[in-house]
Design a protein around this motif. Structure first.
Motif, PDB file in Angstrom:
ATOM      1  N   THR A  97      -2.831  -8.968  12.765  1.00  0.00           N
ATOM      2  CA  THR A  97      -2.485  -8.477  11.441  1.00  0.00           C
ATOM      3  C   THR A  97      -1.450  -7.365  11.596  1.00  0.00           C
ATOM      4  OG1 THR A  97      -4.695  -9.012  10.623  1.00  0.00           O
ATOM      5  CG2 THR A  97      -3.402  -7.423   9.345  1.00  0.00           C
ATOM      6  N   LEU A  98      -0.367  -7.449  10.832  1.00  0.00           N
ATOM      7  CA  LEU A  98       0.729  -6.510  11.002  1.00  0.00           C
ATOM      8  C   LEU A  98       0.883  -5.611   9.781  1.00  0.00           C
ATOM      9  CD1 LEU A  98       3.438  -8.848  12.600  1.00  0.00           C
ATOM     10  CD2 LEU A  98       2.019  -7.146  13.758  1.00  0.00           C
ATOM     11  N   ILE A  99       1.254  -4.354  10.059  1.00  0.00           N
ATOM     12  CA  ILE A  99       1.556  -3.390   9.001  1.00  0.00           C
ATOM     13  C   ILE A  99       3.019  -2.991   9.156  1.00  0.00           C
ATOM     14  CG2 ILE A  99       0.969  -1.183   7.956  1.00  0.00           C
ATOM     15  CD1 ILE A  99      -1.774  -1.384   9.333  1.00  0.00           C
ATOM     16  N   TYR A 100       3.791  -3.226   8.115  1.00  0.00           N
ATOM     17  CA  TYR A 100       5.207  -2.870   8.114  1.00  0.00           C
ATOM     18  C   TYR A 100       5.419  -1.627   7.243  1.00  0.00           C
ATOM     19  CZ  TYR A 100       6.227  -7.523   9.981  1.00  0.00           C
ATOM     20  OH  TYR A 100       6.285  -8.658  10.763  1.00  0.00           O
ATOM     21  N   LYS A 101       6.360  -0.804   7.647  1.00  0.00           N
ATOM     22  CA  LYS A 101       6.753   0.333   6.820  1.00  0.00           C
ATOM     23  C   LYS A 101       8.020  -0.032   6.063  1.00  0.00           C
ATOM     24  CE  LYS A 101       7.886   5.267   6.910  1.00  0.00           C
ATOM     25  NZ  LYS A 101       8.124   6.464   7.750  1.00  0.00           N
ATOM     26  N   VAL A 115       0.859  -1.182   0.000  1.00  0.00           N
ATOM     27  CA  VAL A 115       0.000   0.000   0.000  1.00  0.00           C
ATOM     28  C   VAL A 115       0.894   1.231   0.000  1.00  0.00           C
ATOM     29  CG1 VAL A 115      -1.791   1.291   1.203  1.00  0.00           C
ATOM     30  CG2 VAL A 115      -1.810  -1.208   1.278  1.00  0.00           C
ATOM     31  N   SER A 116       0.693   2.106  -0.976  1.00  0.00           N
ATOM     32  CA  SER A 116       1.460   3.339  -1.066  1.00  0.00           C
ATOM     33  C   SER A 116       0.536   4.517  -0.808  1.00  0.00           C
ATOM     34  CB  SER A 116       2.107   3.468  -2.451  1.00  0.00           C
ATOM     35  OG  SER A 116       2.880   4.639  -2.532  1.00  0.00           O
ATOM     36  N   ILE A 117       0.894   5.342   0.191  1.00  0.00           N
ATOM     37  CA  ILE A 117       0.046   6.470   0.558  1.00  0.00           C
ATOM     38  C   ILE A 117       0.869   7.513   1.288  1.00  0.00           C
ATOM     39  CG2 ILE A 117      -0.681   5.570   2.823  1.00  0.00           C
ATOM     40  CD1 ILE A 117      -3.557   6.483   2.060  1.00  0.00           C
ATOM     41  N   PHE A 130       3.846   0.804   2.582  1.00  0.00           N
ATOM     42  CA  PHE A 130       3.552  -0.126   3.661  1.00  0.00           C
ATOM     43  C   PHE A 130       3.341  -1.534   3.113  1.00  0.00           C
ATOM     44  CE2 PHE A 130       2.030   4.031   5.098  1.00  0.00           C
ATOM     45  CZ  PHE A 130       2.642   4.125   6.330  1.00  0.00           C
ATOM     46  N   LEU A 131       3.649  -2.502   3.958  1.00  0.00           N
ATOM     47  CA  LEU A 131       3.390  -3.907   3.666  1.00  0.00           C
ATOM     48  C   LEU A 131       2.373  -4.419   4.685  1.00  0.00           C
ATOM     49  CD1 LEU A 131       4.085  -6.659   2.281  1.00  0.00           C
ATOM     50  CD2 LEU A 131       5.803  -6.948   4.081  1.00  0.00           C
TER      51      LEU A 131
END
Length: 525
Positions: free
Chosen positions: A513-517, A496-498, A503-504
């Motif tokens: 659920t994990l969000i990676y930068k 996801v690009s924002i 982000f991954l």
């Protein structure tokens, strides 16, 4: 300066003028006195055994020299109060630290020499502080000989400076690393230094399990939708520009939801919700009511146990295909007719398909179906009948759970996931996919290629060990190990690009659920 014909007196003097401008009662300045350990003339000052760097000097001093100083550090901005200096000389000093920007604020400096013990010349220095010469635009001579420079990213700035300065710098050489040993630093190019690295850092954690994760653009913004199997919800996230994090803004509630697949047709958002029980449905976003409304059921006789959904467009027509993993179901292609989706073509009856991937090979639409009962099968679109036609199987790849594709320039590759045995990377060879690389995998249900900016990755999940992130090495034309991530039972990954950030999203069937930068680090900075 630096010319041998110039008087030596301009080479031997520096910073001794501990002068603090004292004002008399009549506000008239008193001429600063020369410190006891210094010898001062009109233009020059020579200091021996100085205890510190003076904070002010007579304004007419242009040459300052230190010999056998008692201080061991040259702090940042040490000479901001001596802007008239043209020559700066350190002889027989012992410095532990020369700070960045130590010599800033000296626009007229022409000659800088830090000589002998632990100094710039003849001291086996391996590196130098970045921007040590920043602001020294009038510098004409710098002596860096007699050092054992380690030509790594920390010294890239020196290579750049050597290419832009007008100062005379005698030839200097690399001592390490081995590939640069005895290379002349003056001839190196900044392009020879590969100093940019990347990594994934945990940015945000979402307190629920998940299966599918997808992203879509809608109403001039990026959104994420996550399928929660245990609560039966499709959770919709948006980016909070103030809090700088992802937040939930809506959901679709169902039963045992496995896939939430968005598709935007003529600015209208639809979501295909695949469920293990209670049938699968299609929802429409009502912008006036600001909610999702169910508009269609998907025929339950064909779609009994959906496992994956893929959306695509051929010419002007929109489609989606559902991979059905039941013994009695059909993997089915649906087509948009302007009002809803209708069944267009059934593929693979009773084959228990676990994954479907849409891709183009040589400009032609294809589908790859993965199945727990046979090798992956490739279908090609037939323009005459407007249907997919079976072409061939992918050989020597039984029990492939999923197939995902990526491109490097014009070449097409696929990542094939195996729960038991080796997962694979294969390359299209013109008539078939050919083996390129094997990755040991145990308990893997996702092997997802992702491109973030100019970086190509492949992420191999595992139910029993760490998730392996691989990075595409363009020179080797294959993936190399890059990073390990601790994710419990991952099932999907999405980029996801924002807000100029990447982000991954990593779903987890058993954990959070994990969000990676995605972080880019410049080692030369």
């Amino acid at each position: 300066m630096g010319n041998a014909s110039r008087p030596f007196r301009r080479i031997a003097y520096f910073l001794c003028l501990l002068s603090v401008l004292l004002l008399t009662e009549g506000k008239k300045p008193v001429k600063p006195k020369c410190p006891a350990w210094c010898t001062c003339t009109k233009d020059n000052a020579l200091c021996e055994n100085a205890r510190s760097i003076p904070r002010s000097v007579p304004p007419d001093v242009i040459s300052l020299s230190f010999v056998r100083s008692a201080f061991t550090k040259i702090p940042e901005g040490s000479f901001l109060l001596t802007p008239s200096l043209q020559l700066l000389l350190f002889t027989s000093n012992t410095f532990d630290v020369i700070s960045d920007d130590a010599f800033m604020g000296l626009p007229h400096l022409e000659y800088l020499s830090i000589f002998f013990y632990r100094s710039l010349a003849n001291n086996n220095l391996q590196t130098l502080p970045k921007d040590i010469f920043k602001g020294l635009d009038s510098l004409t001579n710098v002596d860096l000989r007699g050092n054992a420079f380690n030509c790594d990213c920390k010294l890239k700035w020196l290579v750049e400076w050597l290419g832009s300065t007008n100062a005379t710098v005698e030839d200097i050489y690399c001592e390490s690393p081995p590939e640069y040993k005895k290379r002349k630093i003056n001839t190196l190019s900044p392009k020879e230094f590969d100093c940019i690295i990347t990594e994934f850092e945990v940015y945000q954690s979402l307190p629920y399990q998940s299966l599918s994760v997808d992203t879509f653009s809608y109403m001039n913004d990026e959104h994420v939708v996550i399928a929660q199997p245990f609560t039966g919800k499709c959770i919709f996230l948006e980016w909070d520009h103030v809090e700088v994090m992802f937040r939930n803004y809506d959901n679709i509630t169902g039963t045992s939801t496995v896939v939430c697949k968005p598709i935007v047709i003529e600015s209208q958002l639809y979501v295909i919700v695949a469920q293990l029980f209670g049938g699968s449905h299609i929802y429409k976003r009502d912008i006036f009511a600001n909610k999702f409304i169910k508009i269609q059921d998907i025929e339950i006789l064909k779609i009994r146990k959906p496992n994956d959904i893929e959306t695509f467009r051929i010419a002007e027509d929109w489609y989606f295909v559902v991979a059905d993993s039941s013994k009695a179901g059909f993997t089915t292609v649906y087509k948009w007719n302007g009002n809803g989706f209708y069944s267009h073509q059934s593929l693979h009856a009773w084959y228990r398909d676990t994954d479907v991937e849409y891709l183009e090979i040589s400009g032609k639409p294809h589908l790859i179906l993965s199945s727990s009962s046979q090798r992956p099968v490739i279908y090609q679109w037939n323009k005459g009948t407007n249907e997919f036609v079976k072409r061939f199987d992918i050989q020597d790849m039984e029990d492939a759970y999923a197939v995902k594709h990526f491109k490097v320039k014009e070449d097409v590759y696929i990542c094939l996931t195996r729960f038991i045995g080796d997962s694979k990377v294969m390359k299209w060879g013109g008539s078939a996919f050919l083996d390129l690389q094997r990755m040991p995998s145990r308990g893997s249900m996702v092997f997802q290629p992702l491109q973030i900016s100019n970086y190509q990755y492949a992420i191999l999940g595992s139910d029993y060990s760490f998730t392996q992130v691989y990075y595409w090495d363009a020179e080797k034309a294959k993936f190399v190990k890059f990073q390990e991530l601790n994710i419990q039972a991952p099932r999907s990954f999405i980029h996801v690009s924002i807000d100029k950030r990447d982000f991954l999203f990593a779903s987890s069937f058993k954990g959070t659920t994990l969000i990676y930068k995605h972080v880019i680090v410049d080692l030369s900075a």
